[in-house]
Design a protein around this motif. Structure first.
Motif, short mmCIF file in Angstrom:
data_model
loop_
_atom_site.label_atom_id
_atom_site.label_comp_id
_atom_site.label_asym_id
_atom_site.label_seq_id
_atom_site.Cartn_x
_atom_site.Cartn_y
_atom_site.Cartn_z
N PRO A 283 0.79 -1.24 0.00
CA PRO A 283 0.00 0.00 0.00
C PRO A 283 0.82 1.29 0.00
O PRO A 283 0.33 2.34 -0.42
N ALA A 284 2.09 1.22 0.46
CA ALA A 284 2.97 2.39 0.39
C ALA A 284 3.75 2.42 -0.91
O ALA A 284 4.67 3.21 -1.07
N ARG A 285 3.39 1.54 -1.84
CA ARG A 285 4.01 1.44 -3.16
C ARG A 285 5.47 1.03 -3.08
O ARG A 285 6.30 1.43 -3.90
N GLY A 286 5.79 0.23 -2.06
CA GLY A 286 7.10 -0.38 -1.98
C GLY A 286 7.04 -1.76 -2.62
O GLY A 286 6.10 -2.52 -2.36
N GLN A 287 8.03 -2.09 -3.45
CA GLN A 287 7.97 -3.38 -4.13
C GLN A 287 8.17 -4.52 -3.14
O GLN A 287 9.08 -4.50 -2.32
N VAL A 288 7.27 -5.51 -3.23
CA VAL A 288 7.33 -6.68 -2.37
C VAL A 288 8.08 -7.81 -3.07
O VAL A 288 9.01 -8.41 -2.53
N ALA A 289 7.67 -8.14 -4.29
CA ALA A 289 8.25 -9.25 -5.03
C ALA A 289 7.85 -9.10 -6.49
O ALA A 289 6.96 -8.30 -6.84
N ASP A 290 8.51 -9.88 -7.36
CA ASP A 290 8.09 -9.92 -8.75
C ASP A 290 8.43 -11.28 -9.34
O ASP A 290 9.16 -12.07 -8.75
N VAL A 291 7.88 -11.53 -10.52
CA VAL A 291 8.18 -12.76 -11.24
C VAL A 291 8.24 -12.41 -12.73
O VAL A 291 7.45 -11.62 -13.23
N GLY A 292 9.25 -12.98 -13.39
CA GLY A 292 9.39 -12.80 -14.83
C GLY A 292 9.01 -14.07 -15.55
O GLY A 292 9.42 -15.18 -15.15
N VAL A 293 8.22 -13.94 -16.60
CA VAL A 293 7.75 -15.09 -17.37
C VAL A 293 8.36 -15.02 -18.76
O VAL A 293 8.08 -14.09 -19.53
N GLY A 294 9.23 -15.98 -19.09
CA GLY A 294 9.81 -16.04 -20.43
C GLY A 294 8.77 -16.45 -21.45
O GLY A 294 7.78 -17.13 -21.12
N TYR A 295 8.98 -16.06 -22.71
CA TYR A 295 7.95 -16.32 -23.74
C TYR A 295 8.60 -16.77 -25.04
O TYR A 295 9.57 -16.17 -25.52
N ASP A 296 8.02 -17.86 -25.61
CA ASP A 296 8.48 -18.37 -26.90
C ASP A 296 7.32 -18.54 -27.88
O ASP A 296 7.46 -19.24 -28.89
N GLY A 297 6.21 -17.92 -27.59
CA GLY A 297 5.04 -18.03 -28.45
C GLY A 297 4.02 -19.04 -27.95
O GLY A 297 2.87 -19.02 -28.39
N GLY A 298 4.42 -19.92 -27.04
CA GLY A 298 3.48 -20.86 -26.43
C GLY A 298 2.99 -20.32 -25.10
O GLY A 298 3.55 -19.37 -24.55
N GLN A 299 1.92 -20.92 -24.58
CA GLN A 299 1.38 -20.43 -23.30
C GLN A 299 2.39 -20.64 -22.19
O GLN A 299 3.04 -21.67 -22.10
N LYS A 300 2.54 -19.60 -21.34
CA LYS A 300 3.51 -19.63 -20.25
C LYS A 300 2.86 -19.06 -18.99
O LYS A 300 1.93 -18.26 -19.06
N SER A 301 3.40 -19.45 -17.83
CA SER A 301 2.87 -18.94 -16.57
C SER A 301 3.98 -18.82 -15.54
O SER A 301 5.04 -19.44 -15.66
N GLY A 302 3.71 -18.00 -14.54
CA GLY A 302 4.64 -17.83 -13.42
C GLY A 302 3.88 -17.32 -12.22
O GLY A 302 2.88 -16.62 -12.36
#
Length: 431
Positions: A283-302
């Motif tokens: 809520p204070a706009r401090g980053q908690v975490a993130d995830v990067g999802v690589g993409y090759d044209g097929g469905q991907k998730s993270g």
């Protein structure tokens, strides 16, 4: 579409009664149309302010007020805060690279806060990551009153410094960046609580939430983030775009989010690491975490890392991710699709699905001895829950209030229009 246009006509027909500005606002809210979006939607009414090279010239930041500024490509700039001896203070800085600029993987924004004697209160850095795609990112500065800290406890003047992390990195352009700054204060708890973070909590990764996805369009910035509740949500995202969502998470509740990017129908090939980035901010706009999802044209998730339930005592944790889950309120999901995706797979749009799980019963908070600035930022209200359930952005609610107030006693036509408008607002994301 015909019904929606009819409602627009009713609202516009009331222009002479409620005023052209209110009618235009209402029509825009109903139709969902507007100018082509920029890289970031700054808070309406944000005050312009200049960062100073010297602290002697630093302009003040008032808690609860949002500012717009600019960050040069090299060197640090400063702003000033006046704080009491009891409140925690947070300053979030959102950096917005200019359209068409380039950044290195380690480039980003660095925010640090010091007292008037140069003692460090906090340092935070957020980078663009492997995809090297310029987009809005935020870092925060903190002045915390804690039994374990002897520095930064006194009332007085504090300084916020902002700078680029890697302005001379390979591929980084020397353009200035826009900034959005907001300072917040958190009052002390009524009673002294735990001085260490909870040691036991459910750290198992839950299965992503299942069910049919409901359409919900993301906002263009923190101030206009689209409310989301527990559920499965679908949106379209184009390369280079960033979408903002807000999820109310109360004391004692745990948040888990999975992002999915659907397969491309372009026939393109290639692979882009971190093509879809999903970041979580508190809520204070401090980053908690993130995830990067690589993409090759097929469905991907993270999925975001498993995070602890919201607890006032989390701030005493040694792990930054745990420490950021320190208060109730709106937690922001910020999704960015790298610009380079277009080179291999076209301009899209690409279908993104967010599976949002909020588990656990809401609990009583610590009990604050005073009001936060802005008011209610570290709380989840009934209005927050309703907005998340309906997906009604703050701008839509403001437009509805403007027309409703201006149109009191103006006749049944406007009332009928508003009634239909309300129904459409509630259902618009399912159309």
């Amino acid at each position: 579409m015909a019904v929606r246009l009819g409602v627009v006509a009713v609202v516009l027909g009331a222009t002479a009664i409620v005023g052209p500005g209110q009618a235009a606002l209402a029509a825009a809210a109903v139709s969902g149309t507007g100018a082509s979006p920029g890289p970031y939607a700054f808070a309406e009414g944000a005050r312009s302010i200049e960062g100073a090279r010297s602290t002697a010239d630093a302009d003040p930041l008032e808690p609860g007020t949002t500012y717009k500024s600019s960050l040069p490509s090299s060197g640090k700039i400063s702003y000033r805060l006046t704080l009491d001896a009891s409140s925690n203070a947070y300053v979030s800085v959102t950096a917005v690279p200019s359209p068409g600029s380039t950044v290195s993987a380690i480039d980003g924004v660095k925010v640090y806060l010091e007292d008037d004697n140069g003692a460090s209160c906090s340092v935070d850095t957020t980078n663009f990551g492997a995809a090297r795609s310029p987009h809005p990112i935020a870092a925060w500065g903190r002045r915390e009153i804690s039994p374990g800290r002897s520095l930064c406890r006194e009332a007085g003047t504090y300084y916020v410094f902002v700078e680029r992390v890697d302005p001379d990195g390979e591929g980084s352009s020397p353009d200035a960046w826009d900034l959005e700054l907001v300072a917040m204060t958190e009052p002390p708890a009524v009673k002294a609580g735990a001085t260490s973070a909870p040691e036991v909590w459910d750290s198992a990764s839950p299965q992503p939430l299942q069910g049919e996805a409901e359409e919900r369009r993301g906002g263009g910035g923190f101030a206009g983030a689209t409310p989301l509740d527990r559920g499965v949500w679908r949106d379209d995202i184009r390369p280079g775009r960033t979408l903002f969502y807000a999820v109310p998470v109360d004391w004692g509740q745990q948040l888990h989010v999975t992002a999915e990017l659907a397969s491309s129908d372009s026939g393109g090939t290639g692979y882009l690491p971190g093509a879809l980035n999903l970041a979580l901010y508190n809520p204070a706009r401090g980053q908690v975490a993130d995830v990067g999802v690589g993409y090759d044209g097929g469905q991907k998730s993270g999925s975001l890392p498993v995070l602890p339930p919201v607890d006032h005592a989390n701030r005493h944790a040694a792990v930054e991710q745990t420490g950021a889950m320190r208060f109730a309120g709106s937690y922001y999901l910020v999704a960015h699709l790298a610009q380079d995706v277009a080179d291999s797979f076209g301009d899209g749009p690409f279908v993104m699905t967010l599976r949002v799980r909020v588990s656990g019963a809401a609990q009583d908070g610590p009990g604050y001895a005073g009001e936060s600035e802005p008011k209610g930022v570290f709380d989840v209200s009934d209005q927050d829950r309703e907005a998340a359930a309906e997906g009604v952005a703050a701008g839509d609610e403001a437009a509805l209030r403007a027309v409703a107030v201006g149109g009191i006693g103006t006749g049944s036509a406007l009332l009928v229009g508003l009634g239909v408008w309300t129904v459409l607002t509630r259902r618009r994301n399912a159309v």
